[in-house]
Enzyme design. Structure first.
Site, PDB file in Angstrom:
ATOM      1  N   GLY A   7     -35.470   0.023 -43.199  1.00 19.91           N
ATOM      2  CA  GLY A   7     -34.194  -0.650 -42.987  1.00 19.91           C
ATOM      3  C   GLY A   7     -33.532  -1.095 -44.270  1.00 19.91           C
ATOM      4  O   GLY A   7     -33.825  -0.577 -45.345  1.00 19.91           O
TER       5      GLY A   7
ATOM      6  N   LEU B  42     -34.871   5.325 -36.982  1.00 19.49           N
ATOM      7  CA  LEU B  42     -34.490   5.023 -38.370  1.00 19.49           C
ATOM      8  C   LEU B  42     -35.705   4.916 -39.296  1.00 19.49           C
ATOM      9  O   LEU B  42     -36.618   4.139 -39.035  1.00 19.49           O
ATOM     10  CB  LEU B  42     -33.702   3.699 -38.399  1.00 19.49           C
ATOM     11  CG  LEU B  42     -33.226   3.255 -39.790  1.00 19.49           C
ATOM     12  CD1 LEU B  42     -32.231   4.232 -40.373  1.00 19.49           C
ATOM     13  CD2 LEU B  42     -32.670   1.849 -39.744  1.00 19.49           C
ATOM     14  N   ASP B  43     -35.702   5.689 -40.366  1.00 25.06           N
ATOM     15  CA  ASP B  43     -36.750   5.654 -41.399  1.00 25.06           C
ATOM     16  C   ASP B  43     -38.130   5.993 -40.847  1.00 25.06           C
ATOM     17  O   ASP B  43     -39.148   5.618 -41.425  1.00 25.06           O
ATOM     18  CB  ASP B  43     -36.792   4.274 -42.090  1.00 25.06           C
ATOM     19  CG  ASP B  43     -35.504   3.971 -42.834  1.00 25.06           C
ATOM     20  OD1 ASP B  43     -34.834   4.923 -43.255  1.00 25.06           O
ATOM     21  OD2 ASP B  43     -35.168   2.787 -42.975  1.00 25.06           O
ATOM     22  N   GLU B  44     -38.169   6.685 -39.725  1.00 28.55           N
ATOM     23  CA  GLU B  44     -39.459   7.016 -39.133  1.00 28.55           C
ATOM     24  C   GLU B  44     -39.689   8.515 -39.005  1.00 28.55           C
ATOM     25  O   GLU B  44     -40.647   8.950 -38.372  1.00 28.55           O
ATOM     26  CB  GLU B  44     -39.605   6.336 -37.769  1.00 28.55           C
ATOM     27  CG  GLU B  44     -39.591   4.826 -37.910  1.00 28.55           C
ATOM     28  CD  GLU B  44     -40.040   4.107 -36.648  1.00 28.55           C
ATOM     29  OE1 GLU B  44     -40.166   4.748 -35.589  1.00 28.55           O
ATOM     30  OE2 GLU B  44     -40.256   2.881 -36.740  1.00 28.55           O
TER      31      GLU B  44
END
Lengths: 291, 291, 291, 291
Positions: D205, D231-233
């Site tokens: 994040g 998100l960001d995964e």
């Protein structure tokens, strides 16, 4: 390093003895300066003291000349060699390159993106015309100074002249691939930073990636150093390495090495621009970035 | 850090203001002490000053008590928190382990080889009997303190009692695998250093190698930190990582991680023993090793 | 590498040509073996092919002799040099040390903690008596073989005799500090792994930390390599480095270097024990750990 | 990867079973192809096999279509998912950026210097006009697609349209700072590579450098990953870290982080362009560069 404040940076070295820190810090305290950052080093073998001290000069009535004059008195008492630098000044850089663009590109991008603290690339000099468009892209003057074995000294004199004419304060050899003669070094009273594409003192001289491959090393590296008359033997400012494997050919090492060269050279230039480097006895004290 | 000289180490922190360095350095200069090493840090956000200063006390007539008394006067003027440590003293360490031997072995080997500056492993405590022979090998007393969920507090009290009885000054959790209750932490007025087998704050809690494998990270790490009541959230002293590939299973990561755990824990313990760490606001200032 | 299955590991090298992978993989497929892991390398300069292949032999009726005999036929067709190794076998290691304990300790701890895959430290040999207690701690036989310049060859013959008598398969120089004569190397048909306390080819020979300090390098390293008659010039198995600063004296570098030496040597020994290394033209192919 | 030869790269994944390597290598051998490089991986947990195989297609009469057709037969027998790529093709890249120039600059310099194997930056898209001159410098079309919360979907549709219109094969988020909606990801059938300015899964994040500073980590990092709806995964392609100290403020970390971001993103893009990445179960197999 923050640019919001107007700072002076003093670089000091002298024989070690009792009372240096007390005297220097008291000097600035008594004059109402705030010490923003201060780092010392004592070399116990050489019995030598080194100091970098950052002073907030924004809120004081001191003129540079007066401050320097008063400090010189203290300096004499301790046999100090010292210099003062001011973060409000801009440092003028010359980049010398040859054909390989990656280090030149990297420095130009950083200068453009304001990553090179308080510096400006004033000109690019090359012994080949290939990178003219690269300099033009960044609106930096480009000077083509070809060299042949017969004309080497005259080419060097032309470079020295350009450096002086453009008020250059530090020259950066960004894979310049030419050895500077000791005559040129004598005539050019500038610090010159070189990037060598090996982990010095391994693989001094030509063809380091090829030789690294032949030796079968498991890591390759790069070394940024100040240029002296002894090839690849000047004071080291910064080094780094990457792990490699048997799968990588000499060409692959060369390609991979570019990332190390770029970053190591940029870090060394940055350290120099932030006045974090003192040279002594062919070694460097590199103070930490701080703030 | 050299042991040939008798040194005092002062760790100091106080609100930042003008004149601290001048006052502290003058304090020692006026009393005839040589400052062997000195490092400062100012946190501009917190407006806080931190200092580590090494004084050669070998050649002066000062008794510890007198020096401390006189320094306390100065300290009060700047609202300093401070402590003084002496390299001629030995620090007594307790190692808490569980079943995995690698970190315990490593600390015992280092202590035996005089790599842990001025320290002695006074005892080993474990909730399992497995490592008794390992402690015995190094002639270090071993205490088996089994724990079941019903007996946790009484086991912790036994540990606290052992630490006090053996005059322990720092406890090291060398893969102890038990969470210490906040009651125990309150009752045990010692710094406690833990090694967590992940690059915190990633993979807090149990099973970090498994979770690292599941997430497909390309590097694994370890983190040494001071223990606080919040699990894996204490001030970080040291971290390191290694590159891994898709070829390595969770078990392979765990095996590989042992080398990182060993070295990271040893570096953190060493930094603590050399009095190079100040904790503030759940963060650490780790001064560089120097000399 | 997992030990739950009974595996055979084939190390193969031959001139590169079409059809090697197809032939080898078909060879095992046709005999009902499962290929657990397979890695190849082709050196395009030398035109040479290298392969490491792991075969699950647990569920097949093949005797070792029969498998080898049949593979030899294939090998002849491709002019292969090859060897087969079996994970159910134990490799017998001799450790040669001098006075410094850290690498010996590390290997003994790893062997004790079952971190050295399928290996056993069969004996420790030293030219000094200092580490006898260390070996005894781990219940490993210790042999004191003193050496003087006049007796060097007879000491070496005694070592060669001990290695043979104890059925040693690989010797590890764990900071042994003696140069083995080419006569001894000829008489000792064993791979010998040495740890050199520098990032080769930088600082070959004696006193590397002192010379690294004098040169002012910003990183120090260690190199594990197979011993050949040319000092510090044998095929490199593993290297690693750590960043250092101007604050660290030659003694501090030496101390810091121990952690690099330990880990680099252990990784090299581990790679050898897992039969992941092929040597060719003074370079190594080090296959990745896999599984 | 050498470009002197015309190569085909097959990426293959299928359930693991006996005979895959034998069948694939025999397939190419029988058709007269030389296997230039081949790498396999078996995930024992998932029972899944992965392979990357480079074939020299220069000297054979095979048309692409015929080769694919014949391989498809083999593929069906093993339930393979596979793709074939050809080094003579150029991959068209779109770079999405916001205001920060360093990653965009870096990719443009690499593309210009022929460091991005077989790729061309076809266009630059940004939600801010700031970097238009940067794209122009490199003669790359620039598209300004501003976004407000009310217009997000229409802006995304415009981007998707541009990507299709310019025949883009991979999109790179070079510090784009906008979260792509799952609708957009559904509508954009392209691999999208993002650089996150932290060592994931730490600091997912916003504001990772600030949070890294607050947590007091001793290393910072960056992560390149394929974008997914979470998100960001998404699957991680590459990560790297640098050591930091207490002296560095959040701003200093951010500045330092740029070098990590640049290199990590470039390596990930390069791995993708060399067809070295297979994604499975939100993890990546990243084959080594080879040759």
């Amino acid at each position: 390093m923050s640019h919001h404040r107007s700072l002076a940076i003093f670089l000091i070295t002298c024989p070690d003895r009792r009372g240096i820190v007390a005297s220097v810090s008291t000097f600035f305290f008594e004059r109402g300066f705030n010490i923003v950052h201060c780092q010392q080093h004592t070399d116990p073998l050489e019995g030598r003291f080194f100091m970098r001290i950052l002073i907030d000069i924004g809120a004081t009535p001191y003129a540079r000349g007066q401050l320097s004059e008063e400090f010189e008195e203290l300096a004499r008492a301790f046999a100090m060699e010292w210099s003062a630098h001011f973060t409000s000044d801009t440092t003028r850089i010359a980049v010398l390159a040859s054909k390989e663009p990656h280090c030149l590109f990297d420095l130009l991008c950083r200068a453009h993106g304001e990553e090179l603290t308080g510096a400006q690339v004033a000109l690019v000099i090359s012994n080949h015309p290939d990178l003219e468009a690269t300099a033009a892209q960044f609106k930096v003057p480009f000077f083509f100074c070809p060299v042949e074995s017969s004309s080497r000294r005259s080419q060097e004199r032309e470079i020295t002249r350009l450096l002086a004419q453009h008020h250059v304060q530090v020259a950066v050899l960004a894979r310049y691939m030419q050895i500077l003669s000791s005559e040129m070094l004598d005539e050019t009273p500038l610090p010159i930073i070189n990037i060598h594409h090996a982990f010095l003192p391994a693989f001094q001289g030509a063809g380091p990636y090829r030789r690294a491959w032949e030796r079968g090393v498991k890591m390759i590296g790069a070394t940024a150093h100040y240029v002296t008359a002894a090839l690849d033997e000047g004071p080291i400012i910064e080094q780094d390495v990457e792990r490699v494997t048997h799968e990588e050919s000499a060409e692959a090492l060369q390609k991979r090495g570019r990332d190390i060269e770029r970053v190591v050279l940029a870090r060394a230039v940055q350290a120099h621009l932030e006045h974090r480097v003192i040279t002594h006895a062919n070694r460097t004290i590199v103070f930490s970035p701080g703030i």
